[in-house]
Design an enzyme around this catalytic site. Sequence first.
Site, mmCIF file in Angstrom:
data_model
loop_
_atom_site.group_PDB
_atom_site.id
_atom_site.type_symbol
_atom_site.label_atom_id
_atom_site.label_comp_id
_atom_site.label_asym_id
_atom_site.label_seq_id
_atom_site.Cartn_x
_atom_site.Cartn_y
_atom_site.Cartn_z
ATOM 1 N N ASP A 103 0.817 -1.216 0.000
ATOM 2 C CA ASP A 103 0.000 0.000 0.000
ATOM 3 C C ASP A 103 0.856 1.274 0.000
ATOM 4 O O ASP A 103 0.605 2.204 -0.771
ATOM 5 C CB ASP A 103 -0.919 -0.017 1.235
ATOM 6 C CG ASP A 103 -1.952 1.079 1.202
ATOM 7 O OD1 ASP A 103 -2.974 0.908 0.511
ATOM 8 O OD2 ASP A 103 -1.737 2.124 1.854
ATOM 9 N N ASP A 127 1.387 -10.081 3.704
ATOM 10 C CA ASP A 127 0.184 -9.848 4.522
ATOM 11 C C ASP A 127 -1.122 -10.031 3.756
ATOM 12 O O ASP A 127 -2.175 -10.218 4.351
ATOM 13 C CB ASP A 127 0.205 -8.424 5.098
ATOM 14 C CG ASP A 127 1.241 -8.276 6.197
ATOM 15 O OD1 ASP A 127 1.742 -9.315 6.679
ATOM 16 O OD2 ASP A 127 1.558 -7.131 6.570
ATOM 17 N N ALA A 186 -5.798 -25.003 13.629
ATOM 18 C CA ALA A 186 -5.633 -24.282 14.899
ATOM 19 C C ALA A 186 -6.956 -24.246 15.661
ATOM 20 O O ALA A 186 -8.022 -24.129 15.055
ATOM 21 C CB ALA A 186 -5.146 -22.865 14.629
ATOM 22 N N LYS A 213 -9.322 -33.470 24.529
ATOM 23 C CA LYS A 213 -8.323 -32.901 23.623
ATOM 24 C C LYS A 213 -7.101 -32.511 24.467
ATOM 25 O O LYS A 213 -7.236 -31.727 25.415
ATOM 26 C CB LYS A 213 -8.905 -31.660 22.943
ATOM 27 C CG LYS A 213 -8.273 -31.366 21.619
ATOM 28 C CD LYS A 213 -9.117 -30.343 20.870
ATOM 29 C CE LYS A 213 -8.763 -30.320 19.411
ATOM 30 N NZ LYS A 213 -9.647 -29.465 18.642
HETATM 31 P P1 ADP Z 1 4.604 -1.232 1.723
HETATM 32 O O1 ADP Z 1 4.730 -0.837 0.311
HETATM 33 O O2 ADP Z 1 5.047 -2.653 1.957
HETATM 34 O O3 ADP Z 1 3.255 -0.897 2.321
HETATM 35 P P2 ADP Z 1 5.748 1.034 3.190
HETATM 36 O O4 ADP Z 1 4.453 1.462 3.778
HETATM 37 O O5 ADP Z 1 6.940 0.996 4.089
HETATM 38 O O6 ADP Z 1 5.697 -0.420 2.568
HETATM 39 O O7 ADP Z 1 6.047 1.996 1.956
HETATM 40 C C1 ADP Z 1 7.199 1.824 1.167
HETATM 41 C C2 ADP Z 1 7.707 3.162 0.718
HETATM 42 O O8 ADP Z 1 6.738 3.795 -0.118
HETATM 43 C C3 ADP Z 1 7.972 4.182 1.828
HETATM 44 O O9 ADP Z 1 9.196 3.998 2.471
HETATM 45 C C4 ADP Z 1 7.951 5.471 1.037
HETATM 46 O O10 ADP Z 1 9.182 5.711 0.383
HETATM 47 C C5 ADP Z 1 6.867 5.209 -0.003
HETATM 48 N N1 ADP Z 1 5.605 5.805 0.468
HETATM 49 C C6 ADP Z 1 4.803 5.371 1.454
HETATM 50 N N2 ADP Z 1 3.776 6.221 1.657
HETATM 51 C C7 ADP Z 1 3.935 7.247 0.781
HETATM 52 C C8 ADP Z 1 3.212 8.428 0.494
HETATM 53 N N3 ADP Z 1 2.095 8.776 1.156
HETATM 54 N N4 ADP Z 1 3.680 9.230 -0.505
HETATM 55 C C9 ADP Z 1 4.781 8.923 -1.185
HETATM 56 N N5 ADP Z 1 5.520 7.808 -0.949
HETATM 57 C C10 ADP Z 1 5.109 6.966 0.012
HETATM 58 O O1 F6P Z 2 5.560 -7.572 5.073
HETATM 59 C C1 F6P Z 2 4.619 -7.075 5.987
HETATM 60 C C2 F6P Z 2 5.138 -7.275 7.363
HETATM 61 O O2 F6P Z 2 5.562 -8.592 7.340
HETATM 62 C C3 F6P Z 2 4.227 -7.059 8.552
HETATM 63 O O3 F6P Z 2 3.326 -8.101 8.801
HETATM 64 C C4 F6P Z 2 5.224 -6.842 9.659
HETATM 65 O O4 F6P Z 2 4.696 -6.189 10.756
HETATM 66 C C5 F6P Z 2 6.254 -6.022 8.967
HETATM 67 O O5 F6P Z 2 6.215 -6.423 7.598
HETATM 68 C C6 F6P Z 2 7.619 -6.108 9.524
HETATM 69 O O6 F6P Z 2 8.518 -5.605 8.595
HETATM 70 P P1 F6P Z 2 9.956 -5.014 8.920
HETATM 71 O O7 F6P Z 2 10.587 -5.905 9.932
HETATM 72 O O8 F6P Z 2 10.635 -5.026 7.594
HETATM 73 O O9 F6P Z 2 9.727 -3.638 9.452
#
Ligand code: ADP
Ligand code: F6P
Length: 319
Positions: A103, A127, A186, A213
């Site tokens: 996201d 996730d 589970a 169980k």
């Molecule tokens: P994921 O893509 O797994 O959800 P993150 O939430 O850490 O992981 O987002 C990855 C990267 O995307 C962030 O480190 C940032 O560089 C960029 N990003 C996240 N949110 C925004 C945003 N609102 N605007 C621009 N870039 C963003």
């Molecule tokens: O990839 C998603 C996720 O596995 C989450 O479920 C978890 O909380 C997080 O990433 C941990 O990521 P990191 O250790 O890279 O911060």
Amino acid sequence: MKKIAVLTSGGDSPGMNAAIRAVVRKAIYEGLEIYGVRRGYAGMINGDFVPMSLGSVADIVHRGGTILHTARSEEFKTPAGQEKAVVNLEKHRIEALVVIGGDGSFRGALALHQRGIKVVGIPGSIDNDIALTDYSIGFDTAVNTVVEALNKIRDTATSHERIFVIEVMGRNSGFIALTAGLAGGAESILIPEISFSLDGVCERLKRAHERGKIHSLILVAEGAGRGFEVGEAIQEKTGQETRVTVLGHIQRGGSPTALDRNLASQLGARAVDLLLGGESGLMVGMTAGKVSQYRLEEVIGRKKEIDRELYELALALSI
Ligand code: ADP
Ligand code: F6P
């Protein structure tokens, strides 16, 4: 369009390499030049671009992680950081981009789209919390990793007649816990989407115990509580010996399953097709077995609903 680029961003997931391979090979097949951006948006800001060839993605379809590395970049969230990234793309004459991530990464992709760069996103996250696609790349592998762990824990849980609490990943979502919990039998599944009481969990344990169980597996998504706290509380309430396992980042690694590889291959190829067709601001996904596409605005911030029937079924089958 002659030149495109691909990057992985946010938390890694098994199958990201298969997606990179699909994007690179499909792009070259279609006569495009393709670059990899190393370390996600941080690499884009630093100009960390590498030309990709057919050979550069050889021997990676079965490997976990991402050969392009991944990163989280606070700077990219700022207009100045995004401007630097756009300047670097223009310097390399890169006209379009494939972003593989979750996201947050899609929010970044949307920002680039709004700055005139053509972008298509591919969902990559263990996730599986990305809306509108049934699967994100890496989820199936992570679920299988958890199920394998549950099988092993069940052996020792049975021998010692113990309750085990197993904490799995899922910062804000219970998809891993629910899917692996049903597959692994589970007794209770604690997820952030569905409210629960530990008294209720203990009541189920007590009833199961009375029926004979002698062991129980309780799965907790990290977003619903910490495994050690849940374990302690259950031991206190039931007086039964309890052990806790936190599976942690084991869930993020390993060779991707066939489902994840095929998903990655299909989504990667479609992303390139969309860019070739002049599209932008989209995410490709898999919905009811069909490769589909959605506007990033529709996907971002939208909560993916948990399947309550599946949850009820898991409870019903583990009485
Ligand atoms: P994921 O893509 O797994 O959800 P993150 O939430 O850490 O992981 O987002 C990855 C990267 O995307 C962030 O480190 C940032 O560089 C960029 N990003 C996240 N949110 C925004 C945003 N609102 N605007 C621009 N870039 C963003
Ligand atoms: O990839 C998603 C996720 O596995 C989450 O479920 C978890 O909380 C997080 O990433 C941990 O990521 P990191 O250790 O890279 O911060």
